[in-house]
Design a protein around this motif. Structure first.
Motif, PDB file in Angstrom:
ATOM      1  N   ILE A 277       6.266  -6.198  33.385  1.00  0.00           N
ATOM      2  CA  ILE A 277       5.008  -5.753  33.069  1.00  0.00           C
ATOM      3  C   ILE A 277       4.278  -6.645  32.140  1.00  0.00           C
ATOM      4  CG2 ILE A 277       3.737  -3.408  32.513  1.00  0.00           C
ATOM      5  CD1 ILE A 277       6.287  -2.912  34.144  1.00  0.00           C
ATOM      6  N   ASP A 278       3.290  -6.949  33.166  1.00  0.00           N
ATOM      7  CA  ASP A 278       1.593  -7.300  31.797  1.00  0.00           C
ATOM      8  C   ASP A 278       0.473  -6.001  31.809  1.00  0.00           C
ATOM      9  OD1 ASP A 278       3.415  -9.723  33.384  1.00  0.00           O
ATOM     10  OD2 ASP A 278       1.852  -9.052  35.067  1.00  0.00           O
ATOM     11  N   PHE A 279       0.885  -6.766  30.232  1.00  0.00           N
ATOM     12  CA  PHE A 279      -0.471  -6.231  29.798  1.00  0.00           C
ATOM     13  C   PHE A 279      -1.424  -6.830  29.401  1.00  0.00           C
ATOM     14  CE2 PHE A 279       4.357  -3.627  28.907  1.00  0.00           C
ATOM     15  CZ  PHE A 279       3.916  -2.531  29.159  1.00  0.00           C
ATOM     16  N   ARG A 280      -3.006  -6.372  29.801  1.00  0.00           N
ATOM     17  CA  ARG A 280      -3.627  -6.835  29.431  1.00  0.00           C
ATOM     18  C   ARG A 280      -4.741  -6.352  28.434  1.00  0.00           C
ATOM     19  NH1 ARG A 280      -1.847 -11.420  30.936  1.00  0.00           N
ATOM     20  NH2 ARG A 280      -1.773 -10.754  33.893  1.00  0.00           N
ATOM     21  N   ALA A 281      -5.057  -7.536  27.305  1.00  0.00           N
ATOM     22  CA  ALA A 281      -5.991  -6.956  26.190  1.00  0.00           C
ATOM     23  C   ALA A 281      -7.074  -5.352  26.806  1.00  0.00           C
ATOM     24  CB  ALA A 281      -6.523  -7.783  25.565  1.00  0.00           C
ATOM     25  N   GLY A 282      -6.910  -4.450  25.506  1.00  0.00           N
ATOM     26  CA  GLY A 282      -8.254  -3.416  26.220  1.00  0.00           C
ATOM     27  C   GLY A 282      -7.668  -2.286  27.159  1.00  0.00           C
ATOM     28  N   GLU A 283      -6.260  -2.832  27.212  1.00  0.00           N
ATOM     29  CA  GLU A 283      -5.647  -1.608  28.546  1.00  0.00           C
ATOM     30  C   GLU A 283      -5.019  -0.635  27.184  1.00  0.00           C
ATOM     31  OE1 GLU A 283      -4.183  -3.270  32.404  1.00  0.00           O
ATOM     32  OE2 GLU A 283      -2.885  -3.739  31.315  1.00  0.00           O
ATOM     33  N   ALA A 284      -4.736   0.954  28.238  1.00  0.00           N
ATOM     34  CA  ALA A 284      -4.553   2.068  27.326  1.00  0.00           C
ATOM     35  C   ALA A 284      -3.157   2.030  27.444  1.00  0.00           C
ATOM     36  CB  ALA A 284      -4.893   2.965  27.795  1.00  0.00           C
ATOM     37  N   VAL A 285      -2.567   1.809  26.343  1.00  0.00           N
ATOM     38  CA  VAL A 285      -0.851   2.843  26.884  1.00  0.00           C
ATOM     39  C   VAL A 285      -0.596   3.624  26.071  1.00  0.00           C
ATOM     40  CG1 VAL A 285       1.153   1.399  26.821  1.00  0.00           C
ATOM     41  CG2 VAL A 285      -0.700  -0.166  27.095  1.00  0.00           C
ATOM     42  N   TRP A 286       0.402   4.395  26.678  1.00  0.00           N
ATOM     43  CA  TRP A 286       1.155   5.511  26.869  1.00  0.00           C
ATOM     44  C   TRP A 286       2.070   5.632  26.719  1.00  0.00           C
ATOM     45  CZ3 TRP A 286      -2.686   5.648  31.089  1.00  0.00           C
ATOM     46  CH2 TRP A 286      -4.305   5.918  30.383  1.00  0.00           C
ATOM     47  N   VAL A 287       2.927   6.083  25.759  1.00  0.00           N
ATOM     48  CA  VAL A 287       4.614   6.209  25.456  1.00  0.00           C
ATOM     49  C   VAL A 287       5.055   7.814  25.499  1.00  0.00           C
ATOM     50  CG1 VAL A 287       6.806   5.667  24.241  1.00  0.00           C
ATOM     51  CG2 VAL A 287       4.572   4.066  24.375  1.00  0.00           C
ATOM     52  N   SER A 288       5.743   7.976  27.059  1.00  0.00           N
ATOM     53  CA  SER A 288       6.567   9.285  27.104  1.00  0.00           C
ATOM     54  C   SER A 288       8.026   8.967  26.814  1.00  0.00           C
ATOM     55  CB  SER A 288       6.594   9.470  28.573  1.00  0.00           C
ATOM     56  OG  SER A 288       7.044  11.599  28.747  1.00  0.00           O
ATOM     57  N   THR A 289       7.791  10.156  25.189  1.00  0.00           N
ATOM     58  CA  THR A 289       8.919  10.410  24.593  1.00  0.00           C
ATOM     59  C   THR A 289       9.336  11.238  25.148  1.00  0.00           C
ATOM     60  OG1 THR A 289       7.932  11.641  23.173  1.00  0.00           O
ATOM     61  CG2 THR A 289       8.133  10.033  22.435  1.00  0.00           C
ATOM     62  N   VAL A 290       9.105  12.030  26.692  1.00  0.00           N
ATOM     63  CA  VAL A 290      10.274  13.275  26.967  1.00  0.00           C
ATOM     64  C   VAL A 290      10.854  12.205  28.271  1.00  0.00           C
ATOM     65  CG1 VAL A 290       9.687  15.088  29.227  1.00  0.00           C
ATOM     66  CG2 VAL A 290       8.768  15.489  27.181  1.00  0.00           C
ATOM     67  N   ALA A 291       9.885  11.249  28.954  1.00  0.00           N
ATOM     68  CA  ALA A 291      10.551  10.571  30.141  1.00  0.00           C
ATOM     69  C   ALA A 291      11.790   9.581  28.855  1.00  0.00           C
ATOM     70  CB  ALA A 291       9.432   9.486  30.690  1.00  0.00           C
ATOM     71  N   ALA A 292      10.780   8.675  28.142  1.00  0.00           N
ATOM     72  CA  ALA A 292      12.384   7.743  27.654  1.00  0.00           C
ATOM     73  C   ALA A 292      13.622   8.419  26.861  1.00  0.00           C
ATOM     74  CB  ALA A 292      11.452   7.004  26.512  1.00  0.00           C
ATOM     75  N   ASN A 293      13.462   9.619  26.693  1.00  0.00           N
ATOM     76  CA  ASN A 293      14.872  10.437  25.819  1.00  0.00           C
ATOM     77  C   ASN A 293      15.793  11.125  27.000  1.00  0.00           C
ATOM     78  OD1 ASN A 293      14.185  10.488  23.097  1.00  0.00           O
ATOM     79  ND2 ASN A 293      12.957  11.762  22.793  1.00  0.00           N
ATOM     80  N   ARG A 294      15.000  10.927  28.514  1.00  0.00           N
ATOM     81  CA  ARG A 294      15.803  10.875  29.578  1.00  0.00           C
ATOM     82  C   ARG A 294      16.169   9.785  30.375  1.00  0.00           C
ATOM     83  NH1 ARG A 294      15.837  17.075  31.025  1.00  0.00           N
ATOM     84  NH2 ARG A 294      15.086  18.211  29.675  1.00  0.00           N
ATOM     85  N   ASP A 295      16.293   8.980  29.397  1.00  0.00           N
ATOM     86  CA  ASP A 295      16.281   7.352  30.529  1.00  0.00           C
ATOM     87  C   ASP A 295      18.020   7.687  30.167  1.00  0.00           C
ATOM     88  OD1 ASP A 295      17.309   4.753  31.200  1.00  0.00           O
ATOM     89  OD2 ASP A 295      15.349   4.119  30.526  1.00  0.00           O
ATOM     90  N   GLY A 296      18.654   7.604  31.807  1.00  0.00           N
ATOM     91  CA  GLY A 296      20.307   7.280  31.876  1.00  0.00           C
ATOM     92  C   GLY A 296      20.538   6.123  31.897  1.00  0.00           C
TER      93      GLY A 296
END
Length: 401
Positions: free
Chosen positions: A301-320
């Motif tokens: 994933i190419d993250f560019r300076a100034g972009e917003a990033v939202w981490v989903s703890t709901v989704a990450a905790n359901r990662d198989g």
């Protein structure tokens, strides 16, 4: 442009997805799993039109949360409006949230302020609060039983318990606890009143220091704005997680007799099972926003300076890839490593308090009310998010015995 597959929600901004609202704490939106199957992060359009990255993969979520190149400053929420929308905040309120709000600060300011308060939330310290928490829960259950055979586990039990625990650890005077509950447990966010209440409590405590968090702040070298900011944040954070998790966990237990009986037959399983409680029922559909400070690439994933990033703890905790059979609630699971309380230097300050209070409340409910049954739970169907930080709403959880 990301090197991830160009499907809905990945790649260019015109493919960006929008936040789904069809999930519950028991069945998150199926779109999260679909997005994660394609890439660990998805392009998402916020309500204000801003396009950022929505992280659903467990490994990438941990990397983002522990990487200083993802700043806590300049936060842009994916849904709703900013906390000050519709308000004209005074200078003191702005200063408090600018200089003392650890949820929106980076090191070294974040480190300096957090260090002032973290001691009262250590494992040893919060375990010292357990006798008082246990006694309060016992009294509250006595009152509920005496009042009849029905209750709303959220408003009648979880909210009072969370308020009591919060007031004890922070050092909010007992005669101010009712006002604290009225402001901080209200369904509508009231930032100006929150800060004004924090200011009043700080003034009260200046001449009555004790062994509590607010007293530690007043003894520290923090200036007035920093003190007001951190106290306001601590008053407004964490209590809602405790209040949410107690009734939500009970909904799962009351709809799964096997899990209920496993814990009733061996209450010693309850403290470690708290990790599964909070993994499975993670409330933060999106955690506090980050902003990319410099261009970087993680997991394709190419993250560019100034972009917003939202981490989903709901989704990450359901990662198989991290948790086997992740959509199954299993109180015997080793769920350590979940990120329901965040991760890294911004991990929840009060997570040890939450573990102790949740475990004690569930223990007493299973012991005191063996005939408990679920009448209705609002959260079994999708509810509006609890605020601009998209979290699941607890709703009412009506039970009978």
């Amino acid at each position: 442009m990301s090197t991830a597959p160009n499907i809905e929600g990945t790649g260019c901004p015109h493919h960006a997805a929008v936040m789904p609202t069809d999930g519950t704490p028991f069945r998150p939106s199926p779109r999260f799993a679909a997005w994660r199957a394609e890439a660990p992060a998805t392009r998402l359009t916020a309500d204000d039109g801003n396009v950022g990255w929505f992280v659903t993969g467990y490994d990438l979520a941990r990397q983002v949360l522990e990487d200083a190149r993802f700043s806590q400053a300049d936060q842009r929420h994916p849904v709703g409006h900013h906390v000050f929308s519709g308000h004209v905040p005074d200078a003191d309120l702005v200063a408090a949230f600018t200089t003392g709000n650890v949820l929106g600060l980076d090191p070294p300011q974040h480190t300096r302020i957090r260090r002032t308060v973290v001691g009262r939330f250590s494992v040893r310290s919060v375990r010292g609060q357990l006798p008082d928490v246990r006694a309060f829960i016992e009294r509250r259950l006595d009152e509920l039983v005496a009042a009849g055979g029905t209750a709303d586990l959220f408003w009648d039990l979880a909210v009072p318990v969370s308020v009591f625990a919060h007031c004890r650890v922070l050092g909010i005077p007992e005669h101010k606890s009712g006002e604290f509950a009225d402001i901080f447990a209200a369904e509508e966010l009231r930032p100006a009143e929150m800060v004004e209440f924090a200011r009043a409590v700080l003034e009260l405590k200046r001449d009555d220091l004790g062994e509590d968090t607010i007293s530690d702040v007043l003894r520290s070298e923090l200036n007035d704005a920093e003190s007001l900011g951190i106290v306001s944040v601590l008053m407004g954070s964490g209590r809602d997680a405790i209040a949410f998790m107690i009734p939500t966990t009970m909904v799962s237990l009351l709809t799964d007799p096997g899990q209920w009986e496993t814990l009733r037959s061996d209450p010693a399983l309850i403290p470690p099972a708290v990790e599964e409680f909070v993994r499975f029922h993670a409330m933060f559909v999106s955690a506090h926003p980050r902003t990319v400070a410099e261009d970087l690439t993680l997991q394709g994933i190419d993250f560019r300076a100034g972009e917003a990033v939202w981490v989903s703890t709901v989704a990450a905790n359901r990662d198989g890839d991290r948790f086997a059979d992740p959509d199954t609630f299993d109180v015997t699971r080793d769920a350590y490593g979940h990120i329901a309380f965040g991760h890294g230097i911004h991990g929840c300050i009060g997570q040890q308090l939450a573990r102790v209070v949740i475990a004690e409340a569930i223990t007493q409910l299973l012991d005191r009310l063996p005939s408990l049954r679920l009448v209705r739970a609002d959260q079994l169907e999708p509810l509006p998010f609890a605020g601009p930080l998209p979290t699941y709403s607890p709703g009412s959880v009506h039970v009978a015995w």
